[in-house]
Design an enzyme around this catalytic site. Structure first.
Site: not given
Ligand SMILES: Nc1c(NC[C@H](O)[C@H](O)[C@H](O)CO)[nH]c(=O)[nH]c1=O
Ligand SMILES: CC(=O)[C@@H](O)COP(=O)(O)O
Length: 156
Positions: A58, A90, A129
């Site tokens: 995202a 995060h 959703r």
């Molecule tokens: N944890 C999720 C992520 N994490 C990855 C980030 O979006 C991004 O690709 C990374 O930080 C490198 O810039 N992305 C999602 O779409 N959904 C998640 O739950």
């Molecule tokens: C929302 C995310 O990037 C998710 O994968 C992060 O997981 P964590 O908070 O356990 O590192």
């Protein structure tokens, strides 16, 4: 008499839709994408008027949305993703950055840039959703794109 304007839920033949969708949690985002495509076509958009771009997560949605909006050959950009909370904060940083980034694109280029990103605590909430008991956020974004484009046409 109060003058009120609202948009038709019928895509214009000139409308071109770009969908940017993230692969992270693609069990969910694939359903968001299908919901968006189904809704656009059911409301008059041709398949040829829809283009799909996959990104990693995202967080990468805004940069691709901006590039597409800057090109000037799309009417609206739908950004679809699914951010699901982990054990840290995060997700909060991603969610706020993506929402602000997409809003900035929308305002910078005056192109509807739809926020079809789920920000959920659990996978169950996300699936609910993405075509479950709480609807489909991709379909909602598609309807909002069509209606917003029609309102904008009535203004200019
Ligand atoms: N944890 C999720 C992520 N994490 C990855 C980030 O979006 C991004 O690709 C990374 O930080 C490198 O810039 N992305 C999602 O779409 N959904 C998640 O739950
Ligand atoms: C929302 C995310 O990037 C998710 O994968 C992060 O997981 P964590 O908070 O356990 O590192």
């Amino acid at each position: 008499m109060v003058q009120q304007t609202s948009g038709k839920l019928i895509a214009d033949s000139e409308d071109r839709f770009a969908i940017v969708v993230s692969r992270f949690n693609d069990l969910v985002t694939g359903k968001l994408l299908q919901g968006a495509i189904d809704t656009l076509t059911r409301h008059g958009a041709s398949e040829e008027s829809i283009s799909v771009y996959w990104v990693s997560g995202a967080f990468e949605l805004p940069v691709v949305a901006e590039k597409l909006a800057a090109k000037g050959d799309v009417s609206a950009v739908l950004a679809l993703g699914a951010v699901i909370q982990g054990d840290t904060d995060h997700h909060e940083y991603i969610n706020h950055a993506v929402a602000q980034g997409l809003m900035t694109v929308s305002q910078k280029f005056s192109i509807p840039t739809l926020f079809g990103v789920l920000t959920c605590r659990t996978m169950e909430q996300a699936l609910d959703r993405a075509g479950g008991k709480a609807g489909n956020k991709g379909a909602e974004a598609a309807l909002a794109a069509i209606e917003t484009l029609d309102v904008l046409r009535q203004i200019s």
